[in-house]
Write a protein that holds these residues in place. Structure first.
Motif, PDB file in Angstrom:
ATOM      1  N   SER A 448       0.825  -1.217   0.000  1.00  0.00           N
ATOM      2  CA  SER A 448       0.000   0.000   0.000  1.00  0.00           C
ATOM      3  C   SER A 448       0.853   1.259   0.000  1.00  0.00           C
ATOM      4  O   SER A 448       0.731   2.146   0.858  1.00  0.00           O
ATOM      5  N   LYS A 453       0.429   4.290  -5.866  1.00  0.00           N
ATOM      6  CA  LYS A 453      -0.957   4.664  -6.163  1.00  0.00           C
ATOM      7  C   LYS A 453      -1.001   5.901  -7.054  1.00  0.00           C
ATOM      8  O   LYS A 453      -1.793   5.975  -7.998  1.00  0.00           O
ATOM      9  N   TYR A 465      -5.178   0.241  -9.892  1.00  0.00           N
ATOM     10  CA  TYR A 465      -4.310   0.095  -8.723  1.00  0.00           C
ATOM     11  C   TYR A 465      -4.989  -0.833  -7.739  1.00  0.00           C
ATOM     12  O   TYR A 465      -6.148  -0.619  -7.358  1.00  0.00           O
ATOM     13  N   ALA A 467      -4.390  -2.606  -4.071  1.00  0.00           N
ATOM     14  CA  ALA A 467      -3.581  -2.619  -2.855  1.00  0.00           C
ATOM     15  C   ALA A 467      -4.184  -3.582  -1.843  1.00  0.00           C
ATOM     16  O   ALA A 467      -5.386  -3.854  -1.850  1.00  0.00           O
TER      17      ALA A 467
END
Length: 513
Positions: A448, A453, A465, A467
């Motif tokens: 993350s 991002k 994206y 995560a």
């Protein structure tokens, strides 16, 4: 857009595809998923054929094909793979071991395969091999293509083509169809390949193969299963359904309709019996001719599937090779059409797929070499049999047959670069394959990282994206995944943003927007 010119109506498509087999239809789906307009031309008026139905229509789907269908939501629509599990007849009481496949007619068995040697296979990974039927594949893919807006015209054969600087005109018995690009998916005798000026290099056949549905008056004279003999090979998948190989240099292929008398003569020669064929219901011939286009692209004309490469159907590699072509080409051609292709992206289709095709052709040739009815081949076959009865030998052969070891040469870097991304299962139960149904690239971030991002956001709807942690991350912290599911950048520790940015620009666009 339409244009009427000298009484002929033209519609301009982004891509015209010649051939509505599984490869052409899957490619059409990939292009339409990427918002391209697609026309598919198919010379056959009707899609149905006894040779596309079970048992002749049976095809093994290897790991890359199973993954491709899963990643696009196609796999769940196929019913045959769910009910058909065993093509080798492992149901008899005399069978103490389950056959997992064969190489040159030599069986290998499940209990000899060490799947722990296949790195990055996870509990959430798809099957490494499934069985399918050609007719069902075409039906499901045609339905999907039409739902995505693809136009399919049957009974329309390409008879001429003319390239210009910005497109290709395809002629068909007085009709004309215009596309920015033309892709030949029209099989081993591809008209597009011949008209497009492609060189088709390779080796000539050593045998004629036969697929025949028959009635046999005295079936007890034939041995069950696959039988290598002094003159060739014969195999019954079930009573009355025969596959035969006779080493005649391919002389009988294409010599006219196959007759009952011909099937009986070949069967008697190959089996060494005086068996009687009392009825012939369907038959076709094929060979081990192995040829490959030296280039998969000539201007605005490209080739995929059997139009780009042909070989003996030993081990069912042809369909899988073609689906791999389509999965690789689709997103790249769409990027070129939309003006989002970095330099060299479309040319990487040939660079990546041609070596894979060459490997499959050599795999086929190696099997033919071991099946020849001569002392040298019998000696080679005996050595191969010994090797395949070892754990490492069976694991290697099974891995090759199932496409486990496939990797594109995408340069130095992490060992996972160039490989199909493992089907990571996130903590919420979602898998990576399920997140790829929309055909977009993906930046996978197990840590993350806010900078990653931000990088993904620069590419808008071309890259998503994702995560969150996975149940098994295979030692990764982050990975960049192409729309076809192959890893182009990976990091095992804290990711370096500059490396990730260069990889994204190389595969998605040098000028993000």
């Amino acid at each position: 857009m339409y244009l009427v010119y000298i009484g002929i109506e033209y519609m301009f498509y982004d891509v015209v595809i010649s051939g509505a087999g599984p490869v052409g239809l899957f490619l059409a789906c990939e292009l339409a998923l990427a918002k391209c307009t697609v026309l598919v031309l198919e010379k056959a008026e009707h899609p149905h054929s006894p040779l596309k139905q079970l048992p002749f229509g049976i095809r093994g789907l290897s790991a890359p094909t199973v993954e491709a269908f899963y990643r696009r939501g196609v796999l769940k629509e196929l019913m045959v793979p769910q009910r058909l599990k065993d093509p080798f007849g492992n149901t008899g009481k005399a069978q103490s071991r389950r056959q997992a496949g064969h190489f040159a007619g030599i069986p290998f068995y499940f209990d000899d395969i060490d799947t722990s040697q296949w790195a990055h296979r996870l509990p959430s990974s798809t099957d490494t091999m499934l069985l399918s039927e050609m007719e069902e594949l075409e039906t499901v893919l045609a339905r999907r293509a039409q739902a995505l807006g693809v136009v399919i015209k049957r009974g329309v054969a390409a008879t001429g083509l003319h390239q210009t600087g910005d497109g290709v005109r395809v002629e068909s018995d007085g009709q004309s169809f215009q596309g920015k690009w033309l892709v030949g998916c029209d099989g081993s005798r591809s008209v597009v390949r011949k008209m497009g000026g492609f060189e088709f290099a390779g080796t000539e056949p050593e045998f004629t193969g036969y697929s025949a549905q028959v009635e046999i008056a005295d079936p007890e004279k034939l041995s069950p299963g696959r039988n290598l003999t002094a003159t060739g090979m014969y195999f019954q998948s079930q009573p009355g359904f025969l596959v035969m190989q006779e080493f005649d240099g391919g002389a009988s292929h294409g010599a006219g309709p196959v007759t009952l008398a011909q099937v009986q003569q070949v069967l008697r020669r190959v089996s060494g019996t005086d068996v009687t064929v009392s009825a012939l219901h369907a038959a076709a011939t094929w060979t081990d001719r192995a040829r490959q286009a030296t280039s998969y692209r000539n201007g605005r004309v490209l080739l995929a599937g059997d139009a780009a490469h042909i070989h003996a159907p030993l081990g069912g590699q042809g369909l899988n090779l073609g689906i791999g072509d389509a999965m690789n080409l689709g997103w790249k051609l769409a990027a070129a059409i939309h003006g989002r292709a970095p330099a060299g992206l479309l040319d990487s289709y040939h660079t990546e797929r041609h070596p894979i095709g060459a490997q499959v052709l050599d795999w086929s040739r190696a099997q033919v070499a071991a099946m020849r009815p001569d002392p040298h081949a019998r000696a080679l076959s005996a050595i191969l049999r010994d090797l395949m009865e070892t754990r490492d030998g069976a694991t290697y052969i099974a891995g090759r047959v199932r496409g486990i070891f496939m990797q594109y040469d995408l340069g130095d870097g992490h060992p996972m670069v160039g490989r199909s991304v493992p089907n990571f299962e996130l903590e919420d139960g979602t898998t990576i394959g399920e997140l790829m149904h929309d055909g977009r690239g993906m930046l996978l971030d197990f840590a993350s990282n806010a900078a990653l991002k931000t990088l993904a956001a620069e590419y808008g709807d071309r890259m998503k994206y994702v995560a969150g942690r996975a149940k098994d991350q295979c030692g990764l912290s982050a990975a960049l995944i192409r729309p076809d599911g192959f890893v182009v950048w990976a990091s095992g520790q804290q990711p370096h943003l500059a490396d990730a940015g260069r990889a994204a620009a190389s595969w998605f666009s040098a000028n993000p927007r």
